[in-house]
Design a protein around this motif. Structure first.
Motif, PDB file in Angstrom:
ATOM      1  N   SER B 366       0.841  -1.195   0.000  1.00  0.00           N
ATOM      2  CA  SER B 366       0.000   0.000   0.000  1.00  0.00           C
ATOM      3  C   SER B 366       0.882   1.254   0.000  1.00  0.00           C
ATOM      4  CB  SER B 366      -0.978  -0.014   1.173  1.00  0.00           C
ATOM      5  OG  SER B 366      -0.298  -0.195   2.383  1.00  0.00           O
ATOM      6  N   GLY B 367       2.025   1.189   0.697  1.00  0.00           N
ATOM      7  CA  GLY B 367       2.929   2.337   0.672  1.00  0.00           C
ATOM      8  C   GLY B 367       3.482   2.583  -0.721  1.00  0.00           C
ATOM      9  N   ALA B 368       3.943   1.507  -1.361  1.00  0.00           N
ATOM     10  CA  ALA B 368       4.484   1.645  -2.717  1.00  0.00           C
ATOM     11  C   ALA B 368       3.409   2.147  -3.664  1.00  0.00           C
ATOM     12  CB  ALA B 368       5.039   0.307  -3.201  1.00  0.00           C
ATOM     13  N   ALA B 369       2.197   1.612  -3.527  1.00  0.00           N
ATOM     14  CA  ALA B 369       1.113   2.048  -4.414  1.00  0.00           C
ATOM     15  C   ALA B 369       0.849   3.536  -4.220  1.00  0.00           C
ATOM     16  CB  ALA B 369      -0.152   1.237  -4.147  1.00  0.00           C
ATOM     17  N   ALA B 370       0.841   3.982  -2.964  1.00  0.00           N
ATOM     18  CA  ALA B 370       0.556   5.398  -2.707  1.00  0.00           C
ATOM     19  C   ALA B 370       1.629   6.288  -3.339  1.00  0.00           C
ATOM     20  CB  ALA B 370       0.481   5.647  -1.205  1.00  0.00           C
ATOM     21  N   ILE B 371       2.907   5.925  -3.138  1.00  0.00           N
ATOM     22  CA  ILE B 371       3.991   6.759  -3.672  1.00  0.00           C
ATOM     23  C   ILE B 371       3.944   6.807  -5.191  1.00  0.00           C
ATOM     24  CG2 ILE B 371       6.504   6.919  -3.899  1.00  0.00           C
ATOM     25  CD1 ILE B 371       6.635   5.708  -1.032  1.00  0.00           C
ATOM     26  N   LEU B 372       3.781   5.644  -5.809  1.00  0.00           N
ATOM     27  CA  LEU B 372       3.769   5.615  -7.270  1.00  0.00           C
ATOM     28  C   LEU B 372       2.540   6.341  -7.823  1.00  0.00           C
ATOM     29  CD1 LEU B 372       5.099   2.006  -7.888  1.00  0.00           C
ATOM     30  CD2 LEU B 372       6.217   4.147  -8.450  1.00  0.00           C
ATOM     31  N   ARG B 443      -6.130   0.293  -9.686  1.00  0.00           N
ATOM     32  CA  ARG B 443      -7.398   0.473  -8.984  1.00  0.00           C
ATOM     33  C   ARG B 443      -7.427   1.766  -8.170  1.00  0.00           C
ATOM     34  NH1 ARG B 443     -12.662  -1.171  -8.155  1.00  0.00           N
ATOM     35  NH2 ARG B 443     -13.205  -1.527  -5.984  1.00  0.00           N
ATOM     36  N   PHE B 444      -6.321   2.113  -7.525  1.00  0.00           N
ATOM     37  CA  PHE B 444      -6.382   3.208  -6.561  1.00  0.00           C
ATOM     38  C   PHE B 444      -5.881   4.550  -7.092  1.00  0.00           C
ATOM     39  CE2 PHE B 444      -5.946  -0.648  -3.728  1.00  0.00           C
ATOM     40  CZ  PHE B 444      -7.306  -0.707  -3.458  1.00  0.00           C
ATOM     41  N   LEU B 445      -5.429   4.598  -8.372  1.00  0.00           N
ATOM     42  CA  LEU B 445      -4.963   5.872  -8.944  1.00  0.00           C
ATOM     43  C   LEU B 445      -6.001   6.986  -8.793  1.00  0.00           C
ATOM     44  CD1 LEU B 445      -2.785   7.457 -10.444  1.00  0.00           C
ATOM     45  CD2 LEU B 445      -3.698   6.607 -12.596  1.00  0.00           C
ATOM     46  N   PRO B 446      -7.289   6.717  -9.083  1.00  0.00           N
ATOM     47  CA  PRO B 446      -8.278   7.800  -8.980  1.00  0.00           C
ATOM     48  C   PRO B 446      -8.371   8.407  -7.580  1.00  0.00           C
ATOM     49  CG  PRO B 446      -9.204   5.964 -10.188  1.00  0.00           C
ATOM     50  CD  PRO B 446      -7.891   5.488  -9.634  1.00  0.00           C
ATOM     51  N   LEU B 447      -8.017   7.651  -6.540  1.00  0.00           N
ATOM     52  CA  LEU B 447      -8.084   8.202  -5.182  1.00  0.00           C
ATOM     53  C   LEU B 447      -7.131   9.377  -5.021  1.00  0.00           C
ATOM     54  CD1 LEU B 447      -8.299   5.058  -2.889  1.00  0.00           C
ATOM     55  CD2 LEU B 447     -10.117   6.557  -3.692  1.00  0.00           C
ATOM     56  N   VAL B 448      -6.032   9.390  -5.774  1.00  0.00           N
ATOM     57  CA  VAL B 448      -5.107  10.524  -5.743  1.00  0.00           C
ATOM     58  C   VAL B 448      -5.470  11.521  -6.842  1.00  0.00           C
ATOM     59  CG1 VAL B 448      -2.692  11.207  -5.688  1.00  0.00           C
ATOM     60  CG2 VAL B 448      -3.322   8.884  -5.076  1.00  0.00           C
ATOM     61  N   LEU B 449      -5.807  10.963  -7.998  1.00  0.00           N
ATOM     62  CA  LEU B 449      -6.020  11.815  -9.172  1.00  0.00           C
ATOM     63  C   LEU B 449      -7.149  12.817  -8.934  1.00  0.00           C
ATOM     64  CD1 LEU B 449      -5.057  12.295 -12.016  1.00  0.00           C
ATOM     65  CD2 LEU B 449      -6.708  10.626 -12.843  1.00  0.00           C
ATOM     66  N   ARG B 450      -8.264  12.357  -8.320  1.00  0.00           N
ATOM     67  CA  ARG B 450      -9.425  13.237  -8.169  1.00  0.00           C
ATOM     68  C   ARG B 450      -9.136  14.451  -7.299  1.00  0.00           C
ATOM     69  NH1 ARG B 450     -13.818   9.481  -6.565  1.00  0.00           N
ATOM     70  NH2 ARG B 450     -13.400   7.923  -8.145  1.00  0.00           N
ATOM     71  N   PRO B 451      -8.641  14.270  -6.061  1.00  0.00           N
ATOM     72  CA  PRO B 451      -8.374  15.480  -5.267  1.00  0.00           C
ATOM     73  C   PRO B 451      -7.307  16.371  -5.896  1.00  0.00           C
ATOM     74  CG  PRO B 451      -7.667  13.501  -4.091  1.00  0.00           C
ATOM     75  CD  PRO B 451      -8.455  13.057  -5.278  1.00  0.00           C
ATOM     76  N   VAL B 452      -6.298  15.774  -6.544  1.00  0.00           N
ATOM     77  CA  VAL B 452      -5.237  16.597  -7.139  1.00  0.00           C
ATOM     78  C   VAL B 452      -5.782  17.393  -8.317  1.00  0.00           C
ATOM     79  CG1 VAL B 452      -3.037  16.538  -8.360  1.00  0.00           C
ATOM     80  CG2 VAL B 452      -3.365  15.148  -6.322  1.00  0.00           C
ATOM     81  N   LEU B 491      -1.030  14.561  -0.907  1.00  0.00           N
ATOM     82  CA  LEU B 491      -0.759  13.827   0.333  1.00  0.00           C
ATOM     83  C   LEU B 491      -2.017  13.145   0.849  1.00  0.00           C
ATOM     84  CD1 LEU B 491       1.617  16.005   2.515  1.00  0.00           C
ATOM     85  CD2 LEU B 491       2.007  13.733   1.551  1.00  0.00           C
ATOM     86  N   ALA B 492      -3.117  13.902   0.834  1.00  0.00           N
ATOM     87  CA  ALA B 492      -4.379  13.322   1.295  1.00  0.00           C
ATOM     88  C   ALA B 492      -4.743  12.113   0.440  1.00  0.00           C
ATOM     89  CB  ALA B 492      -5.480  14.367   1.232  1.00  0.00           C
ATOM     90  N   GLY B 493      -4.586  12.261  -0.883  1.00  0.00           N
ATOM     91  CA  GLY B 493      -4.880  11.141  -1.778  1.00  0.00           C
ATOM     92  C   GLY B 493      -3.994   9.953  -1.466  1.00  0.00           C
ATOM     93  N   GLY B 494      -2.701  10.229  -1.239  1.00  0.00           N
ATOM     94  CA  GLY B 494      -1.772   9.145  -0.919  1.00  0.00           C
ATOM     95  C   GLY B 494      -2.179   8.413   0.355  1.00  0.00           C
ATOM     96  N   MET B 495      -2.597   9.187   1.383  1.00  0.00           N
ATOM     97  CA  MET B 495      -3.044   8.571   2.620  1.00  0.00           C
ATOM     98  C   MET B 495      -4.266   7.683   2.375  1.00  0.00           C
ATOM     99  SD  MET B 495      -1.149   9.412   5.100  1.00  0.00           S
ATOM    100  CE  MET B 495      -1.741   9.567   6.731  1.00  0.00           C
ATOM    101  N   LEU B 496      -5.180   8.188   1.541  1.00  0.00           N
ATOM    102  CA  LEU B 496      -6.381   7.409   1.227  1.00  0.00           C
ATOM    103  C   LEU B 496      -5.995   6.080   0.583  1.00  0.00           C
ATOM    104  CD1 LEU B 496      -9.244   9.579  -0.270  1.00  0.00           C
ATOM    105  CD2 LEU B 496      -9.235   8.156   1.770  1.00  0.00           C
ATOM    106  N   VAL B 497      -4.998   6.129  -0.318  1.00  0.00           N
ATOM    107  CA  VAL B 497      -4.559   4.901  -0.979  1.00  0.00           C
ATOM    108  C   VAL B 497      -4.019   3.918   0.069  1.00  0.00           C
ATOM    109  CG1 VAL B 497      -2.894   3.885  -2.578  1.00  0.00           C
ATOM    110  CG2 VAL B 497      -4.058   5.995  -3.172  1.00  0.00           C
ATOM    111  N   VAL B 498      -3.178   4.421   0.976  1.00  0.00           N
ATOM    112  CA  VAL B 498      -2.622   3.525   1.994  1.00  0.00           C
ATOM    113  C   VAL B 498      -3.751   2.900   2.811  1.00  0.00           C
ATOM    114  CG1 VAL B 498      -1.194   3.370   4.048  1.00  0.00           C
ATOM    115  CG2 VAL B 498      -0.464   4.783   2.150  1.00  0.00           C
ATOM    116  N   MET B 499      -4.702   3.723   3.263  1.00  0.00           N
ATOM    117  CA  MET B 499      -5.773   3.212   4.111  1.00  0.00           C
ATOM    118  C   MET B 499      -6.644   2.201   3.376  1.00  0.00           C
ATOM    119  SD  MET B 499      -6.945   6.368   6.514  1.00  0.00           S
ATOM    120  CE  MET B 499      -7.363   7.534   5.293  1.00  0.00           C
TER     121      MET B 499
END
Lengths: 322, 570
Positions: B366-372, B443-452, B491-499
């Motif tokens: 989940s950490g790697a996914a969030a960073i990438l 799967r989780f890219l949109p969790l970062v993409l949308r807020p950004v 950052l918020a998106g990244g946290m969401l991905v981790v969670m």
């Protein structure tokens, strides 16, 4: 392009597991027990790292078949419930012979003639019951009584290897046959998935009786669950949890070391501590168990078990749902 | 070359930006378009004897398909009913009346959405079983021998309804915040009774949002795997997601064609609901005059507060309490009491190498996914908002696809694309951690993409323009001007991905392999093995980890970033 190259390099790095001495074992033995087994094995063989895939015997077999179809399997050693599934793999040329395995003290009748797989323990299937709900039953026939059948759960051969052998063996017996399973089904007995679901249901008091392998019931009882186990008067069915090396293994020496270790004294003693009947002559059964040679085991026609395996599953699924 | 020029940008687009756009196309193409495309190809493939669309015809005519389809459709609809009744009731109560501890209440109401579905299912199993540590002492537990009432169609619908209730709650709360205060005050001055203000003024204004929330809840229910897996498999209620799982696990990839058709049906239901939502949102959107937003003035009467807290306790606290108590008993079936309670179960699971490995794997993945995901989102959002081109706009849309379709579908697509050995390299990613990582990335890219994207659209584009005129290169513009302006959102998106990824089960249930188990898989297989006390202990540990992450996110993110966190939308 650099980006793509970097990406693919990174992915390959992830894809290739640590080389050399990594042994992959596919098994149906419970997770926690296998953790202890691996720890004990590593005391004798610290150089071999063991990786595990655990599921019901039927699912382990399905995964293997899928991987064979895809080209290759990462599995090196197989440790599953029954010899029938092993025989099938042997006939498909998937197993490697290991003629030097230390089989002293094991009943020769249980050994494979070509030394392709080896029994590791004796697992019997009998009756578990919730001791805070009902009195102990004494026989398989007791379960068929209507008020008992309505409170009975059994594992499905579609998930469990021991259950596949149990149902296959029972239907071969003239005094049971499919009629026995039909009576149970008519009385309201149900089938869960593996042995785990049976133990859950009986220990939680959702069902009063269950058809179960002895060690799960005895271990739960020892930990304090309100369950007890009965070796039915007509006899129990049995499997031998065989271990085998897959023909395609890339670490044959590590695989042989694992098999040899399984047949050795240390592993056998650990098996007994984990609640299994020992296979090697001269060892006592776990505390609270009858001696292994005092058990009456219902004999099975193994050739018929192998040839009828699929039919038994279909018939069972028709009676109890898929 | 001319077409290419046009596709990747206009005349003002620089060479570096073109290269970047191309690289992003390759990335999204590899992890999203290629796998989902494989799935479509497989579903539309010929049958065993080569008949046109044979796979599809065979699967559609199978009885199991029909049963799973109807179960998915009907149980999802019933669950939406539960979500709407609970979500609307709570949103109106919390939004229209003043009461103490409102922030705590909002967080508790969102709990079912934050807790992963397999853990939610497990905690309800413990709460309503005949051994329930909470109901048995009160004499309310089902009688021994009765079985758990949740292993049924209604059980699945109920728990899914509770899990997705927050989606309706969030939608209605947001709508309530935009109800103009003038309207309500005008009605009050005209001495319209409060009940009629609610019925004639407020409800019509929030109805479209409620409907939109309900459709989101429906999509979530259709794609849910954790709850049907833990309640429906023992209860013998097949749903499309669990049927795909059982078929693949029982028969292996040889049934890929069949399950691809099932996945397609699943996708169609989910996409139809989302399309309907888009249409409704456009049709029903009302022009509301701006001005002061309505804020509650009336204090909630004590009985109403008691009722709300009781409801929230049943939904958010009791199940988790049952789970914690179960994790403290020494063996299954032992009734909970102070005398038997111990932490042995925790010692045992923490000594289990597979469990600790699962925690390590999930954290790493989940950490790697969030960073990438953050690394990919920054250039993508930059290009999409500062240098829009047809290709980048398409990427922005395509990147949403793996989040919109059910997770089971994504997992299957990954198997189809990455089971065959990779060209050139000759290794198959199936059976490695890489396939899990790729699935998480898609799967989780949109969790970062949308807020950004939202933050980037709100930031001033003139700064970038000015920097360009001043001669700053692409790297400087992105790193020193664009990135800081969207950093909080990223950052918020990244946290969401981790969670989200840490407790994920839907993807990993199909993609895990020996040595690469995840927390979700661990909980699921311990329960399956008949070791539910250990499953409860692992669930409690992972829930604690999750709550710690929530707290970390809350403390470290402020302002624009914090708004992307789910509990700030309540």
């Amino acid at each position: 392009m650099t980006r793509i190259l970097m990406l693919s390099t990174a992915l390959t790095g992830l894809a290739l597991p640590a080389l050399a001495q990594t042994l992959t074992v596919y098994t149906s033995q419970p997770q926690e027990q296998m953790t202890e087994v691996i720890a004990a094995f590593n005391e004798d063989h610290p150089e071999i790292e063991v990786e595990l895939f655990r599921s019901g015997t039927t699912e382990v077999m399905a995964k293997l078949q899928a991987e064979f179809a895809a080209g290759d399997t990462p599995a090196d050693v197989l440790l599953i419930a029954d010899a029938v599934a092993m025989t099938q793999l042997k006939q498909d040329d998937r197993l490697m012979a290991h003629p030097d395995a230390p089989v002293d003290g094991i009943d020769p009748a249980l050994l494979d003639a070509e030394a392709m797989f080896f029994p590791t323990k004796l697992i019997t299937t009998g009756i578990v019951y919730n001791s805070s709900m009902v009195e102990a039953p004494t026989s398989w026939a007791d379960l068929a009584a209507p008020e008992a059948a309505a409170q009975t759960i059994m594992p499905s051969p579609l998930y469990s290897g021991a259950a596949a052998i149990h149902v296959g063996t029972m239907v071969q017996q003239p005094e049971f046959g499919w009629e026995y399973f039909e009576t149970l089904a008519e009385g309201g007995a149900v089938a869960g998935q593996g042995n785990g679901t049976v133990l859950e249901a009986v220990a939680r008091g959702e069902k009063a009786y269950g058809v179960l392998v002895e060690y799960m019931a005895m271990n739960a009882k020892a930990q304090g669950s309100p369950v007890d186990f009965v070796f039915p008067s007509e006899g129990v069915t049995a499997v031998t949890q065989p271990v085998a090396i897959l023909a395609g293994t890339d670490v044959p020496d590590a695989a042989k070391a694992f098999v040899d270790w399984q047949l050795g004294r240390a592993a056998q003693e650990q098996s007994v501590a984990q609640g299994y009947f020992p296979l090697v002559a001269g060892m006592a059964a776990p505390e609270g168990y009858p001696e292994a040679d005092s058990l009456s085991i219902i004999g099975a026609d193994n050739a018929a078990l192998l040839s009828d395996g699929e039919d038994v599953k279909m018939e069972f699924a028709d009676l109890y749902g898929g | 070359m001319a077409a290419d020029l046009h596709l990747l940008g206009d005349r003002r687009t620089g060479g570096g930006e073109r290269m970047l756009a191309l690289a992003l196309c390759v990335y999204v193409g590899l992890i999203t378009v290629w796998p989902l495309g494989q799935l479509l190809l497989t579903a539309f493939g010929p049958g065993d004897e080569g008949q046109l669309l044979g796979t599809m015809r065979d699967t559609l005519s199978a009885r199991a398909t029909g049963r799973a389809f109807w179960n998915t459709l009907t149980l999802s609809l019933v669950s939406v009913g539960v979500s709407v009744v609970l979500g609307a009731g709570l949103a109106l109560a919390v939004g229209l009346m003043r009461m103490p501890f409102r922030a705590v209440l909002s967080f508790l109401i969102l709990m079912p959405l934050i807790i992963p579905s397999q853990i939610l299912a497990l905690s309800w199993i413990e709460l309503l079983g005949s051994q329930s540590p909470i109901l048995s002492p009160l004499g309310l537990a089902p009688a021994p021998g009765q079985g758990n009432p949740l292993y049924s169609r209604m059980g699945i619908a109920l728990v899914m309804g509770i899990e997705h209730m927050p989606l309706v709650f969030i939608a209605i709360r947001a709508a309530l915040k935009s109800v103009p205060a003038d309207l309500v005050e005008a009605a009050r001055i005209a001495s319209v009774p409060p009940a009629r203000v609610l019925a004639r003024v407020i409800l019509p204004l929030v109805a479209p949002s409620a409907l939109a929330g309900a459709l989101l809840a429906f999509t979530a229910a259709v794609g849910n795997f954790g709850i049907p897996a833990l309640l429906g498999i023992p209860g013998r209620v097949p749903m499309l997601t669990t049927l795909i799982y059982q078929r693949l696990n029982g028969f292996g990839p040889s049934v890929a064609g069949q399950v691809a058709v099932l996945a397609l049906i699943l996708t169609l239901i989910a996409v139809a609901a989302l399309a309907l939502r888009a249409v409704l949102m456009r049709q029903l959107r009302m022009r509301i005059e701006g001005g002061r937003a309505f804020a509650p003035t009336r204090r909630a009467p004590l009985w109403a507060q008691a009722l709300i807290w009781a409801g929230v306790a049943v939904i958010a606290i009791l199940p988790l309490a049952a789970l914690v108590l179960t994790s403290l008993v020494p063996a299954i079936g032992v009734p909970f009491s102070r005398e038997v309670a111990s932490l042995d179960q925790y010692a045992r699971v923490l000594a289990n190498a597979a469990v600790t490995r699962a925690f390590g794997n999930s954290l790493m993945l989940s950490g790697a996914a969030a960073i990438l995901c953050v690394a990919v989102t920054l250039p993508l959002a930059y290009l999409a908002t500062r240098r829009p081109s047809p290709a980048v706009t398409a990427l922005d849309l395509l990147a949403e696809a793996p989040w919109v379709v059910p997770g089971t579908v994504v997992a299957l697509a990954m198997i189809l694309a990455f089971l065959p050995p990779l060209p050139l390299l000759g290794v198959s990613l199936y059976g490695t951690a890489a396939i899990l990582l790729i699935a998480y990335l898609a799967r989780f890219l949109p969790l970062v993409l949308r807020p950004v994207m939202a933050a980037a659209q709100g930031a001033d584009p003139g700064l970038d323009e000015a920097a360009r005129i001043a001669g700053l290169g692409l790297a400087d513009r992105m790193g020193r001007i664009f990135a800081p302006s969207v950093l909080a959102a990223a950052l918020a998106g990244g946290m969401l991905v981790v969670m989200t990824a840490m407790n994920e089960l839907t993807l990993s249930a199909l993609l895990w392999s020996s040595g690469h188990e995840t927390i979700g898989v661990m909980v699921f297989s311990l329960q399956y093995e008949g070791n539910s006390t250990a499953a409860a202990a692992v669930s409690v540990l992972s829930t604690l980890l999750l709550l710690a992450l929530c707290a970390l996110a809350q403390v470290s993110l402020r302002g624009a970033g914090a708004r992307a966190l789910p509990w700030h939308q309540g």
